[in-house]
Design a protein around this motif. Structure first.
Motif, mmCIF file in Angstrom:
data_model
loop_
_atom_site.group_PDB
_atom_site.id
_atom_site.type_symbol
_atom_site.label_atom_id
_atom_site.label_comp_id
_atom_site.label_asym_id
_atom_site.label_seq_id
_atom_site.Cartn_x
_atom_site.Cartn_y
_atom_site.Cartn_z
ATOM 1 N N TYR A 85 0.943 -1.332 -0.059
ATOM 2 C CA TYR A 85 0.053 0.042 -0.068
ATOM 3 C C TYR A 85 0.898 1.142 -0.028
ATOM 4 N N ALA A 86 1.768 1.131 0.869
ATOM 5 C CA ALA A 86 2.857 2.396 0.873
ATOM 6 C C ALA A 86 3.450 2.695 -0.350
ATOM 7 N N LEU A 87 4.080 1.386 -0.883
ATOM 8 C CA LEU A 87 4.530 1.707 -2.519
ATOM 9 C C LEU A 87 3.788 2.098 -3.338
ATOM 10 N N ARG A 88 2.504 1.746 -3.379
ATOM 11 C CA ARG A 88 1.786 2.258 -4.404
ATOM 12 C C ARG A 88 1.380 3.622 -4.355
ATOM 13 N N ALA A 89 1.285 4.205 -3.098
ATOM 14 C CA ALA A 89 0.883 5.360 -2.677
ATOM 15 C C ALA A 89 1.828 6.219 -3.304
ATOM 16 N N THR A 90 3.341 6.083 -2.961
ATOM 17 C CA THR A 90 4.570 6.699 -3.439
ATOM 18 C C THR A 90 4.326 6.675 -5.183
ATOM 19 N N ALA A 91 4.065 5.479 -5.526
ATOM 20 C CA ALA A 91 4.122 5.360 -7.083
ATOM 21 C C ALA A 91 2.977 6.319 -7.830
ATOM 22 N N ARG A 100 12.590 10.280 -7.782
ATOM 23 C CA ARG A 100 13.918 10.028 -7.522
ATOM 24 C C ARG A 100 14.339 9.950 -6.148
ATOM 25 N N HIS A 101 14.175 10.532 -5.307
ATOM 26 C CA HIS A 101 14.582 10.686 -3.915
ATOM 27 C C HIS A 101 13.633 9.629 -3.127
ATOM 28 N N ALA A 102 12.527 9.054 -3.629
ATOM 29 C CA ALA A 102 11.713 8.050 -2.968
ATOM 30 C C ALA A 102 12.211 6.753 -2.957
ATOM 31 N N LEU A 103 13.473 6.796 -3.823
ATOM 32 C CA LEU A 103 14.172 5.261 -3.813
ATOM 33 C C LEU A 103 14.744 4.913 -2.438
ATOM 34 N N HIS A 104 15.163 5.874 -1.699
ATOM 35 C CA HIS A 104 15.320 5.566 -0.515
ATOM 36 C C HIS A 104 14.570 4.769 0.323
ATOM 37 N N TRP A 105 13.271 4.881 0.165
ATOM 38 C CA TRP A 105 12.071 3.825 1.151
ATOM 39 C C TRP A 105 11.424 2.778 -0.114
ATOM 40 N N THR A 106 11.503 3.232 -1.277
ATOM 41 C CA THR A 106 10.688 2.321 -2.160
ATOM 42 C C THR A 106 11.533 0.967 -2.610
ATOM 43 N N PHE A 107 12.888 1.304 -2.613
ATOM 44 C CA PHE A 107 13.759 -0.071 -2.641
ATOM 45 C C PHE A 107 13.499 -1.145 -1.606
ATOM 46 N N PRO A 108 13.621 -0.725 -0.190
ATOM 47 C CA PRO A 108 13.199 -1.757 0.632
ATOM 48 C C PRO A 108 11.814 -1.879 0.865
ATOM 49 N N GLN A 109 10.801 -1.407 0.599
ATOM 50 C CA GLN A 109 9.525 -1.580 0.570
ATOM 51 C C GLN A 109 9.056 -2.436 -0.588
ATOM 52 N N ALA A 110 9.554 -2.473 -1.728
ATOM 53 C CA ALA A 110 9.346 -3.491 -2.687
ATOM 54 C C ALA A 110 9.895 -4.708 -2.335
#
Length: 343
Positions: A85-91, A100-110
């Motif tokens: 859910y959090a990953l989708r919200a970012t996308a 670009r800056h969201a990679l800090h948390w989207t990498f571990p979220q995925a």
């Protein structure tokens, strides 16, 4: 003869021309990483055999879980779904600069949403652990036993440096720095990703072995710890490596997010929106597979009860959509599982 100075040398390239070249070179590691995950997603999308219907392992899967077990599985799935859910919200926010800056948390979220879904699947096999090391070893065995469709059922095996790639017949071709446009390009990228990941794993284990006085390999002549290894030495640690699968590739997301490597990605000139789309597609597909296994193990009715009991932010969400589009058809006359982009 007139002395040549910086003032009278005409540069071959202007400063404006040099900057894009420098930016491109600095972007190569991030572009390669994007290519890898684009290739994984491309292979899923373009492989006919990406369903569960032909898998004997899936058809025979069942589990005897009591209420305590069902509660535990539900909690694990809730972790997976909340992270997705959090990953989708970012996308969905969509801004290129934000992504670009969201990679800090989207990498571990995925990574962690897939990891939790995998844990739920393993729980139905009576494998109850939070150990990433043990989970990696167990899922490697499942991949080899054809528990996953061929679209994600590839793996690397063998000692360093002579690795063998299985179920990717085109993996031996040399990959380019371009986004894959054909299946041969995708398999070449995945093959390289498997080899580099297994090489890193082998080197890590070697360091662990040699830094331990109890396990270090020593020279039979001097008794000193060996600084260089030959093929025979490398073969002695192969059993520790297990199989290298897609899930080991996904673990690179977690590793990258916790190192300076992520800073290079943020500064790179790559298509961040495409990167997030690839990650989200892979998450959808793998979470759908693991949720299907859980539903198969506990029965559709009990799985529906888990979904109905979800908190408000997950009610009538992608979880319900995936249940309807992906899981319920398994229990119908078609008895098929196919990748659903809607969920």
């Amino acid at each position: 003869m007139k002395k040549v100075t910086n003032e009278n040398v005409i540069p071959l390239f202007t400063e404006e021309q040099i900057k894009p070249e420098e930016t491109w070179r600095k972007s190569i590691p991030a572009q390669v990483f994007l290519n890898y995950f684009f290739a994984i997603n491309y292979h899923i999308q373009h492989t006919d055999d990406n369903g569960l219907d032909n898998l004997t392992f899936f058809r025979e899967h069942h589990a005897n879980l009591d209420e305590k077990d069902l509660e535990a599985v539900g909690k694990i799935l809730l972790t997976s779904w909340s992270t997705e859910y959090a990953l989708r919200a970012t996308a969905e926010l969509g801004s290129e600069d934000y992504l670009r800056h969201a990679l800090h948390w989207t990498f571990p979220q995925a990574y962690y949403t897939i990891f939790a879904g995998l844990q739920a699947f393993l729980y139905t096999l009576n494998i109850k652990t939070n150990s990433a090391e043990l989970i990696s070893r167990e899922v490697g065995r499942l991949v080899v036993r054809n528990a996953y469709p061929r679209a994600v059922g590839y793996y690397a095996a063998g000692p360093y440096p002579d690795f063998t790639i299985h179920r990717l017949p085109l993996a031996g071709y040399k990959p380019s720095l371009q986004i894959p446009e054909k299946e041969i390009d995708a398999q070449a990228q995945i093959g390289q990703f498997l080899r580099t990941t297994r090489r890193l794993r082998a080197q890590t284990i070697r360091n662990q072995v040699q830094n331990n006085n109890q396990t270090a390999l020593r020279s039979p002549k001097t008794g000193k710890v060996l600084e260089k290894w030959n093929a025979q030495h490398w073969s002695q640690i192969t059993w520790r490596m297990g199989y290298t699968t897609l899930f080991d590739l996904l673990s690179r997301l977690r590793i990258s997010s916790s190192h300076k490597e992520i800073d290079r990605f943020v500064e790179a000139d790559i298509d961040f929106k495409l990167f997030h789309e690839c990650l989200l597609d892979i998450v959808r597909y793998l979470n759908g597979i693991h949720e299907s296994y859980v539903a198969k193990a506990i029965g559709l009715e009990k799985y529906q009860q888990l979904v109905d009991a979800l908190p408000a932010h997950l009610q009538n969400s992608f979880v319900t959509a995936r249940l309807q589009d992906t899981i319920e058809p398994i229990f119908g006359s078609s008895n098929t599982y196919r990748l659903s982009s809607a969920a």
